[in-house]
Write a protein that holds these residues in place. Structure first.
Motif, PDB file in Angstrom:
ATOM      1  N   MET A   1       0.960  -1.263   0.124  1.00  0.00           N
ATOM      2  CA  MET A   1      -0.166   0.171  -0.044  1.00  0.00           C
ATOM      3  C   MET A   1       0.955   1.264  -0.023  1.00  0.00           C
ATOM      4  SD  MET A   1      -1.480  -0.004   4.059  1.00  0.00           S
ATOM      5  CE  MET A   1      -0.258  -0.629   5.305  1.00  0.00           C
ATOM      6  N   ASP A   2       0.392   2.245  -0.415  1.00  0.00           N
ATOM      7  CA  ASP A   2       0.847   3.568  -0.393  1.00  0.00           C
ATOM      8  C   ASP A   2       0.875   4.291   1.051  1.00  0.00           C
ATOM      9  OD1 ASP A   2      -1.409   4.746  -0.668  1.00  0.00           O
ATOM     10  OD2 ASP A   2      -1.025   5.190  -2.878  1.00  0.00           O
ATOM     11  N   SER A   3       1.505   5.591   1.127  1.00  0.00           N
ATOM     12  CA  SER A   3       1.556   6.111   2.171  1.00  0.00           C
ATOM     13  C   SER A   3      -0.033   6.860   2.573  1.00  0.00           C
ATOM     14  CB  SER A   3       2.409   7.230   2.455  1.00  0.00           C
ATOM     15  OG  SER A   3       2.238   8.349   1.451  1.00  0.00           O
ATOM     16  N   ALA A   4      -0.553   7.002   1.570  1.00  0.00           N
ATOM     17  CA  ALA A   4      -1.892   7.727   1.690  1.00  0.00           C
ATOM     18  C   ALA A   4      -2.823   6.852   2.375  1.00  0.00           C
ATOM     19  CB  ALA A   4      -2.466   8.300   0.367  1.00  0.00           C
ATOM     20  N   GLU A   5      -2.911   5.527   1.716  1.00  0.00           N
ATOM     21  CA  GLU A   5      -3.724   4.265   2.112  1.00  0.00           C
ATOM     22  C   GLU A   5      -3.283   3.991   3.610  1.00  0.00           C
ATOM     23  OE1 GLU A   5      -6.438   1.333   2.350  1.00  0.00           O
ATOM     24  OE2 GLU A   5      -6.393   2.826   1.001  1.00  0.00           O
ATOM     25  N   PHE A   6      -2.226   3.928   4.094  1.00  0.00           N
ATOM     26  CA  PHE A   6      -1.661   3.781   5.395  1.00  0.00           C
ATOM     27  C   PHE A   6      -2.544   4.744   6.435  1.00  0.00           C
ATOM     28  CE2 PHE A   6       1.218   4.368   8.980  1.00  0.00           C
ATOM     29  CZ  PHE A   6       1.052   3.162   9.626  1.00  0.00           C
ATOM     30  N   ILE A   7      -2.240   6.068   6.119  1.00  0.00           N
ATOM     31  CA  ILE A   7      -2.837   7.026   6.794  1.00  0.00           C
ATOM     32  C   ILE A   7      -4.357   6.850   6.834  1.00  0.00           C
ATOM     33  CG2 ILE A   7      -3.134   9.552   6.920  1.00  0.00           C
ATOM     34  CD1 ILE A   7      -0.115   9.922   5.820  1.00  0.00           C
ATOM     35  N   ARG A   8      -5.127   6.701   5.903  1.00  0.00           N
ATOM     36  CA  ARG A   8      -6.511   6.298   5.891  1.00  0.00           C
ATOM     37  C   ARG A   8      -6.808   5.227   6.916  1.00  0.00           C
ATOM     38  NH1 ARG A   8     -10.626   3.555   4.494  1.00  0.00           N
ATOM     39  NH2 ARG A   8      -9.092   2.169   3.664  1.00  0.00           N
TER      40      ARG A   8
END
Length: 324
Positions: A1-8
């Motif tokens: 996953m990318d960082s945006a998905e992790f944050i979400r």
């Protein structure tokens, strides 16, 4: 996953986080923050958390080239080493215990469901706490198991996470948890039961997961956490093919907190009575207040630096069973 998905995912799961200055920050304690993304490097002054969330202070990593008095060193396996990694490529001191683990009947598999393993998971956590004294106490897992179970179940439910276990028959003896963000696999938590130390469960688990990372699409490197004070653990990492990487560590305190810390550190130790018996064998009130001030200062520093920040001992220290 990318960082945006992790944050979400983290925000959706209720992580106390907020975005400020273009960076997502996690509240590590009341009035203190660190970046939500692991090992996020920021040039000092380029971003900071919201004031109302960081009235004690905040901390973050900075690029290695930036001069800071504190340095963070951690173990990285870059893509070239990861692609060449295998049981055959590691040293004999790693291959031998792995082969012994297999002869002892140990197997490694992904944990697809935690429901059948809760008793074993608690037993592993208690065993590790009693053996190492690291993290929560063994009593915590006995008395507050329901709370811990809810937290683990919530983490397990998040997508794109890696949960692996070592089994012998119908018993779980060790587990490892991690996740991949933007091509880097972060190995976050690993625990092994004391009964499985002599059977080299930790070696088998470690090698199996690294071979999995080697073949995982998009995985370009593995971050195994911080350099430890245990020479044996660091030697273990080197034999696996990890190399040390370095970043600076930056901490910013509220000016009032900084002045308070400076004043407390300069406090001279109080004079004790020449005859302790005259005080009933107890420290004076002034001495007690002095110690309390020092404890408060240490607590403020811990909060600003983040007790669960990037400087945590690596999972290898918890994983390398014979070295815990």
């Amino acid at each position: 996953m990318d960082s945006a998905e992790f944050i979400r995912q983290e925000v959706a799961a209720g992580c106390p986080a907020h975005c400020h200055g273009g960076v997502w920050w996690k509240t590590t304690a009341r009035g203190a923050c660190r970046p939500l993304l692991p090992f996020h490097e920021i040039v000092p002054g380029a971003a900071r958390p919201a004031w109302r969330k960081s009235w004690i202070g905040y901390s973050h990593l900075v690029p290695a080239s930036y001069p800071t008095p504190r340095r963070a060193r951690y173990w990285i396996m870059e893509e070239s080493a990861l692609r060449a990694y295998s049981l055959k490529s590691v040293s004999y001191s790693i291959r031998k215990p792995v082969n012994r683990a297999v002869r002892h009947g140990l197997t490694v598999a992904r944990l697809e469901d935690l429901a059948p393993w809760w008793d074993d998971l608690r037993s592993i956590a208690i065993s590790k706490a009693e053996r190492t004294g690291y993290g929560q106490s063994a009593e915590f897992y006995r008395v507050r198991f329901d709370r811990w179970q809810r937290e683990i179940a919530q983490e397990f439910a998040k997508p794109n996470r890696e949960w692996w276990g070592v089994f012998k028959g119908n018993r779980l003896g060790a587990y490892l948890y991690g996740y991949q963000i933007d091509g880097t696999m972060y190995l976050q938590v690993a625990k092994v039961h004391s009964d499985f130390l002599a059977e080299y469960a930790s070696y088998l688990l470690y090698v199996s997961v690294l071979e999995y990372c080697r073949d995982l699409p998009g995985c370009r490197r593995v971050n195994a956490g911080a350099l430890t004070e245990a020479a044996g653990v660091n030697e273990f990492q080197q034999k696996q093919g990890f190399q040390l990487a370095e970043s600076g560590e930056y901490t910013a305190y509220n000016p009032a907190v900084r002045l308070l810390l400076k004043a407390v550190r300069k406090l001279p130790p109080p004079r004790e009575p020449a005859d302790p018996a005259s005080a009933g064998g107890k420290p004076s009130r002034v001495a007690a207040l002095h110690r309390h001030a020092l404890r408060m200062a240490a607590r403020l520093e811990l909060q600003a630096n983040g007790p669960d920040g990037d400087g945590e001992p690596s999972h290898a220290e918890r994983l390398a069973g014979g070295r815990e």
